[in-house]
Design a protein around this motif. Structure first.
Motif, PDB file in Angstrom:
ATOM      1  N   ILE A  74      28.060   6.843 -13.492  1.00 13.28           N
ATOM      2  CA  ILE A  74      26.623   6.900 -13.768  1.00 13.28           C
ATOM      3  C   ILE A  74      26.255   8.331 -14.107  1.00 13.28           C
ATOM      4  O   ILE A  74      26.549   9.262 -13.343  1.00 13.28           O
ATOM      5  CB  ILE A  74      25.806   6.416 -12.544  1.00 13.28           C
ATOM      6  N   ASN A  75      25.614   8.525 -15.259  1.00 16.94           N
ATOM      7  CA  ASN A  75      25.152   9.845 -15.670  1.00 16.94           C
ATOM      8  C   ASN A  75      23.752  10.088 -15.132  1.00 16.94           C
ATOM      9  O   ASN A  75      23.014   9.152 -14.808  1.00 16.94           O
ATOM     10  CB  ASN A  75      25.150   9.948 -17.197  1.00 16.94           C
ATOM     11  N   LEU A  76      23.367  11.356 -15.079  1.00 17.18           N
ATOM     12  CA  LEU A  76      22.044  11.712 -14.573  1.00 17.18           C
ATOM     13  C   LEU A  76      20.931  11.158 -15.456  1.00 17.18           C
ATOM     14  O   LEU A  76      19.884  10.750 -14.956  1.00 17.18           O
ATOM     15  CB  LEU A  76      21.919  13.236 -14.455  1.00 17.18           C
ATOM     16  N   ASP A  77      21.171  11.102 -16.793  1.00 15.82           N
ATOM     17  CA  ASP A  77      20.141  10.540 -17.666  1.00 15.82           C
ATOM     18  C   ASP A  77      19.939   9.048 -17.411  1.00 15.82           C
ATOM     19  O   ASP A  77      18.833   8.532 -17.546  1.00 15.82           O
ATOM     20  CB  ASP A  77      20.441  10.831 -19.143  1.00 15.82           C
ATOM     21  N   GLN A  78      20.997   8.343 -16.988  1.00 14.87           N
ATOM     22  CA  GLN A  78      20.851   6.925 -16.631  1.00 14.87           C
ATOM     23  C   GLN A  78      20.006   6.786 -15.360  1.00 14.87           C
ATOM     24  O   GLN A  78      19.142   5.908 -15.279  1.00 14.87           O
ATOM     25  CB  GLN A  78      22.225   6.287 -16.392  1.00 14.87           C
ATOM     26  N   LEU A  79      20.241   7.681 -14.383  1.00 15.74           N
ATOM     27  CA  LEU A  79      19.444   7.652 -13.155  1.00 15.74           C
ATOM     28  C   LEU A  79      17.970   7.908 -13.475  1.00 15.74           C
ATOM     29  O   LEU A  79      17.085   7.247 -12.937  1.00 15.74           O
ATOM     30  CB  LEU A  79      19.952   8.708 -12.165  1.00 15.74           C
ATOM     31  N   GLN A  80      17.715   8.878 -14.392  1.00 14.44           N
ATOM     32  CA  GLN A  80      16.338   9.177 -14.788  1.00 14.44           C
ATOM     33  C   GLN A  80      15.708   7.974 -15.483  1.00 14.44           C
ATOM     34  O   GLN A  80      14.537   7.657 -15.273  1.00 14.44           O
ATOM     35  CB  GLN A  80      16.316  10.410 -15.711  1.00 14.44           C
ATOM     36  N   ASN A  81      16.496   7.288 -16.280  1.00 13.03           N
ATOM     37  CA  ASN A  81      16.032   6.081 -16.970  1.00 13.03           C
ATOM     38  C   ASN A  81      15.662   4.994 -15.958  1.00 13.03           C
ATOM     39  O   ASN A  81      14.648   4.316 -16.101  1.00 13.03           O
ATOM     40  CB  ASN A  81      17.123   5.603 -17.932  1.00 13.03           C
ATOM     41  N   PHE A  82      16.485   4.827 -14.909  1.00 18.23           N
ATOM     42  CA  PHE A  82      16.188   3.847 -13.859  1.00 18.23           C
ATOM     43  C   PHE A  82      14.892   4.210 -13.136  1.00 18.23           C
ATOM     44  O   PHE A  82      14.104   3.334 -12.780  1.00 18.23           O
ATOM     45  CB  PHE A  82      17.333   3.760 -12.847  1.00 18.23           C
ATOM     46  N   LEU A  83      14.676   5.519 -12.916  1.00 17.99           N
ATOM     47  CA  LEU A  83      13.450   5.976 -12.259  1.00 17.99           C
ATOM     48  C   LEU A  83      12.233   5.689 -13.135  1.00 17.99           C
ATOM     49  O   LEU A  83      11.195   5.240 -12.644  1.00 17.99           O
ATOM     50  CB  LEU A  83      13.530   7.481 -11.973  1.00 17.99           C
ATOM     51  N   ASP A  84      12.355   5.963 -14.436  1.00 14.21           N
ATOM     52  CA  ASP A  84      11.244   5.740 -15.367  1.00 14.21           C
ATOM     53  C   ASP A  84      10.854   4.267 -15.426  1.00 14.21           C
ATOM     54  O   ASP A  84       9.685   3.927 -15.524  1.00 14.21           O
ATOM     55  CB  ASP A  84      11.613   6.244 -16.779  1.00 14.21           C
ATOM     56  N   LYS A  85      11.883   3.407 -15.364  1.00 11.01           N
ATOM     57  CA  LYS A  85      11.622   1.961 -15.425  1.00 11.01           C
ATOM     58  C   LYS A  85      11.319   1.371 -14.050  1.00 11.01           C
ATOM     59  O   LYS A  85      11.207   0.154 -13.912  1.00 11.01           O
ATOM     60  CB  LYS A  85      12.832   1.249 -16.043  1.00 11.01           C
ATOM     61  N   LYS A  86      11.243   2.243 -13.035  1.00  9.08           N
ATOM     62  CA  LYS A  86      10.941   1.863 -11.643  1.00  9.08           C
ATOM     63  C   LYS A  86      11.944   0.845 -11.072  1.00  9.08           C
ATOM     64  O   LYS A  86      11.580  -0.031 -10.301  1.00  9.08           O
ATOM     65  CB  LYS A  86       9.505   1.341 -11.537  1.00  9.08           C
ATOM     66  N   LYS A  87      13.210   1.001 -11.492  1.00 10.95           N
ATOM     67  CA  LYS A  87      14.251   0.130 -10.931  1.00 10.95           C
ATOM     68  C   LYS A  87      14.783   0.705  -9.624  1.00 10.95           C
ATOM     69  O   LYS A  87      15.329  -0.025  -8.797  1.00 10.95           O
ATOM     70  CB  LYS A  87      15.386  -0.055 -11.938  1.00 10.95           C
ATOM     71  N   ILE A  88      14.644   2.037  -9.462  1.00  5.25           N
ATOM     72  CA  ILE A  88      14.986   2.678  -8.191  1.00  5.25           C
ATOM     73  C   ILE A  88      13.818   3.567  -7.786  1.00  5.25           C
ATOM     74  O   ILE A  88      13.026   3.999  -8.624  1.00  5.25           O
ATOM     75  CB  ILE A  88      16.303   3.498  -8.262  1.00  5.25           C
ATOM     76  N   ASN A  89      13.741   3.852  -6.487  1.00  5.17           N
ATOM     77  CA  ASN A  89      12.631   4.629  -5.949  1.00  5.17           C
ATOM     78  C   ASN A  89      13.154   5.985  -5.481  1.00  5.17           C
ATOM     79  O   ASN A  89      14.243   6.067  -4.899  1.00  5.17           O
ATOM     80  CB  ASN A  89      12.000   3.854  -4.778  1.00  5.17           C
TER      81      ASN A  89
END
Length: 152
Positions: A74-89
């Motif tokens: 998992i790349n950091l940009d993927q984590l940021q994408n998950f945060l933007d889409k509110k899939k993770i908190n």
């Protein structure tokens, strides 16, 4: 006397082939008549008379380890994408179970690694199996925490 017989070794000489009728292995030297097997330099290795040979019946093994653990990346940009889409908190600890529960990582993966491609904007609390050095630096620079489960 029987003890002596056990220690004696009798070496019998090899049967010499093609040395006349009286030798018992004359003329064709026990190879039968004609055909591929009667010729010299011919070996039909692993041929089983048309039956599927053993080496083709068994599953392929080679440079693929049998009990290889699949590691998700998992790349950091993927984590940021998950945060933007509110899939993770951001308040939760991000670990393998949460990522699999939210269908962000396939269930077949047993470990995951954080890589540093892209940027992250918010501080996170991450628990991973592996991480790259640059990913750790980027996370800690923002005040986040990266915990490695079983460091070597």
């Amino acid at each position: 006397m029987s003890m002596l017989n056990n220690t004696l070794k009798v070496k019998s000489s090899k049967k010499r082939l093609g040395r006349g009728i009286g030798s018992g292995k004359g003329k064709t030297s026990g190879r039968g008549v004609k055909g591929q097997k009667s010729r010299s330099g011919v070996a039909i290795k692993s041929f089983e008379g048309g039956q599927m040979p053993l080496y083709r019946r068994l599953p392929k093994r080679g440079f693929n380890p049998i009990n290889k653990t699949k590691i998700a990346k998992i790349n950091l940009d993927q984590l940021q994408n998950f945060l933007d889409k509110k899939k993770i908190n951001t308040a939760d600890e991000i670990n393998l179970e949460i990522l699999q529960k939210n269908n962000l990582i396939n269930k077949s993966y047993s470990k995951y690694k954080i890589l540093s491609n892209g940027n992250i904007k918010s501080k996170l609390n991450i628990k991973a199996d592996f991480s790259s050095v640059s990913a750790r630096e980027k996370i800690e620079k923002l005040g986040g925490v990266l915990i490695i489960k079983n460091p070597k």
